[in-house]
Design a protein around this motif. Structure first.
Motif, PDB file in Angstrom:
ATOM      1  N   HIS A  45      -2.596  -0.785   1.685  1.00 46.34           N
ATOM      2  CA  HIS A  45      -1.774  -0.878   0.493  1.00 46.34           C
ATOM      3  C   HIS A  45      -1.111   0.462   0.245  1.00 46.34           C
ATOM      4  O   HIS A  45      -1.722   1.512   0.391  1.00 46.34           O
ATOM      5  CB  HIS A  45      -2.627  -1.271  -0.711  1.00 46.34           C
ATOM      6  N   VAL A  46       0.151   0.422  -0.122  1.00 48.05           N
ATOM      7  CA  VAL A  46       0.922   1.636  -0.381  1.00 48.05           C
ATOM      8  C   VAL A  46       1.490   1.575  -1.788  1.00 48.05           C
ATOM      9  O   VAL A  46       1.953   0.523  -2.238  1.00 48.05           O
ATOM     10  CB  VAL A  46       2.075   1.788   0.630  1.00 48.05           C
ATOM     11  N   GLN A  47       1.458   2.696  -2.456  1.00 53.35           N
ATOM     12  CA  GLN A  47       1.985   2.765  -3.820  1.00 53.35           C
ATOM     13  C   GLN A  47       3.017   3.884  -3.915  1.00 53.35           C
ATOM     14  O   GLN A  47       2.816   4.973  -3.378  1.00 53.35           O
ATOM     15  CB  GLN A  47       0.850   3.038  -4.810  1.00 53.35           C
ATOM     16  N   LEU A  48       4.121   3.592  -4.575  1.00 51.84           N
ATOM     17  CA  LEU A  48       5.139   4.600  -4.848  1.00 51.84           C
ATOM     18  C   LEU A  48       5.174   4.828  -6.351  1.00 51.84           C
ATOM     19  O   LEU A  48       5.383   3.881  -7.115  1.00 51.84           O
ATOM     20  CB  LEU A  48       6.517   4.142  -4.367  1.00 51.84           C
ATOM     21  N   ALA A 100       4.556   8.786  -2.519  1.00 52.00           N
ATOM     22  CA  ALA A 100       3.956   7.655  -1.817  1.00 52.00           C
ATOM     23  C   ALA A 100       2.514   7.987  -1.482  1.00 52.00           C
ATOM     24  O   ALA A 100       2.198   9.103  -1.050  1.00 52.00           O
ATOM     25  CB  ALA A 100       4.732   7.363  -0.541  1.00 52.00           C
ATOM     26  N   ASN A 102      12.567   3.974  -2.713  1.00 56.85           N
ATOM     27  CA  ASN A 102      12.257   3.112  -1.569  1.00 56.85           C
ATOM     28  C   ASN A 102      11.729   3.965  -0.432  1.00 56.85           C
ATOM     29  O   ASN A 102      12.179   5.097  -0.233  1.00 56.85           O
ATOM     30  CB  ASN A 102      13.518   2.367  -1.121  1.00 56.85           C
ATOM     31  N   VAL A 113       7.597   2.838   5.454  1.00 58.09           N
ATOM     32  CA  VAL A 113       6.247   3.316   5.745  1.00 58.09           C
ATOM     33  C   VAL A 113       5.734   2.693   7.038  1.00 58.09           C
ATOM     34  O   VAL A 113       5.782   1.472   7.212  1.00 58.09           O
ATOM     35  CB  VAL A 113       5.280   2.963   4.594  1.00 58.09           C
ATOM     36  N   TYR A 166       6.971  -1.008   7.229  1.00 59.35           N
ATOM     37  CA  TYR A 166       7.225  -1.855   6.068  1.00 59.35           C
ATOM     38  C   TYR A 166       8.038  -1.075   5.041  1.00 59.35           C
ATOM     39  O   TYR A 166       7.946   0.142   4.960  1.00 59.35           O
ATOM     40  CB  TYR A 166       5.906  -2.296   5.426  1.00 59.35           C
ATOM     41  N   TYR A 201       8.766  -0.358   1.047  1.00 56.29           N
ATOM     42  CA  TYR A 201       8.114  -0.439  -0.249  1.00 56.29           C
ATOM     43  C   TYR A 201       9.052   0.069  -1.333  1.00 56.29           C
ATOM     44  O   TYR A 201       9.874   0.951  -1.098  1.00 56.29           O
ATOM     45  CB  TYR A 201       6.826   0.390  -0.268  1.00 56.29           C
ATOM     46  N   TRP A 202       8.874  -0.494  -2.522  1.00 58.16           N
ATOM     47  CA  TRP A 202       9.652  -0.081  -3.682  1.00 58.16           C
ATOM     48  C   TRP A 202       8.740   0.487  -4.750  1.00 58.16           C
ATOM     49  O   TRP A 202       7.651  -0.033  -4.973  1.00 58.16           O
ATOM     50  CB  TRP A 202      10.416  -1.265  -4.272  1.00 58.16           C
ATOM     51  N   GLY A 203       9.212   1.537  -5.392  1.00 56.01           N
ATOM     52  CA  GLY A 203       8.513   2.040  -6.558  1.00 56.01           C
ATOM     53  C   GLY A 203       8.994   1.328  -7.804  1.00 56.01           C
ATOM     54  O   GLY A 203       9.959   0.544  -7.761  1.00 56.01           O
TER      55      GLY A 203
END
Length: 120
Positions: free
Chosen positions: A1-4, A24, A96, A99, A107, A109-111
Motif C-alpha cells: 500500500h502506498v500513501q501520498l 510518498a 501523482n 511507483v 502503479y 497513485y494519487w494524493g
C-alpha cells in the motif's frame, strides 16, 4: 500500500507565492516520477508539472516561468513552488506518483487534493 500526503494549500493574494509538497510512503521499491495536476471548477483535471527521478521536468504552458517542480529522491517527496500566482491558478491541486512496487510492477497513485485559492 502506498500513501501520498499533500500539504501546503490555502488562500493567497494575487502575485503571491505558495509551495506545495507531496510525500510518498509505504511499499515503495522505486519511483519513476511524480507530478502535480489541478482541477478548476467546471474544468477537467490538467497536468501542471511533472518530474522524473532523473530530474527531467515538464510544465504546462500556463505556468512556465512561474512554477518550479523539484523532487527529493531520498524522501520520495515532490514540491511545487508557485510564484506570481493569478486568480486563474485557483483550483484543487493533486499529486501523482508512478511507483514501482517490490514486484517490479509500476502503479500510479494519487494524493488527496488540496484547495488553492488566489484572490484578486
Amino acid at each position: 500500500h502506498v500513501q501520498l500526503v499533500v500539504s501546503g494549500g490555502g488562500l493567497v493574494q494575487y502575485g503571491g507565492s505558495l509551495r506545495l509538497s507531496c510525500a510518498a510512503s509505504g511499499s515503495i521499491f522505486d519511483i519513476s516520477g511524480m507530478g502535480w495536476y489541478r482541477q478548476a471548477p467546471g474544468k477537467e483535471r490538467e497536468l501542471v508539472a511533472g518530474i522524473s527521478t532523473g530530474g527531467n521536468t515538464n510544465y504546462a504552458n500556463a505556468v512556465k516561468g512561474r512554477f518550479t517542480i523539484s523532487m527529493d529522491n531520498a524522501k520520495n517527496t515532490v514540491y511545487l513552488q508557485r510564484n506570481s500566482l493569478k486568480p486563474e491558478d485557483t483550483a484543487v491541486y493533486y499529486c501523482n506518483a508512478g511507483v514501482v512496487a517490490f514486484s517490479r510492477l509500476e502503479y500510479g497513485y494519487w494524493g488527496q487534493g488540496t484547495q488553492v485559492t488566489v484572490s484578486s
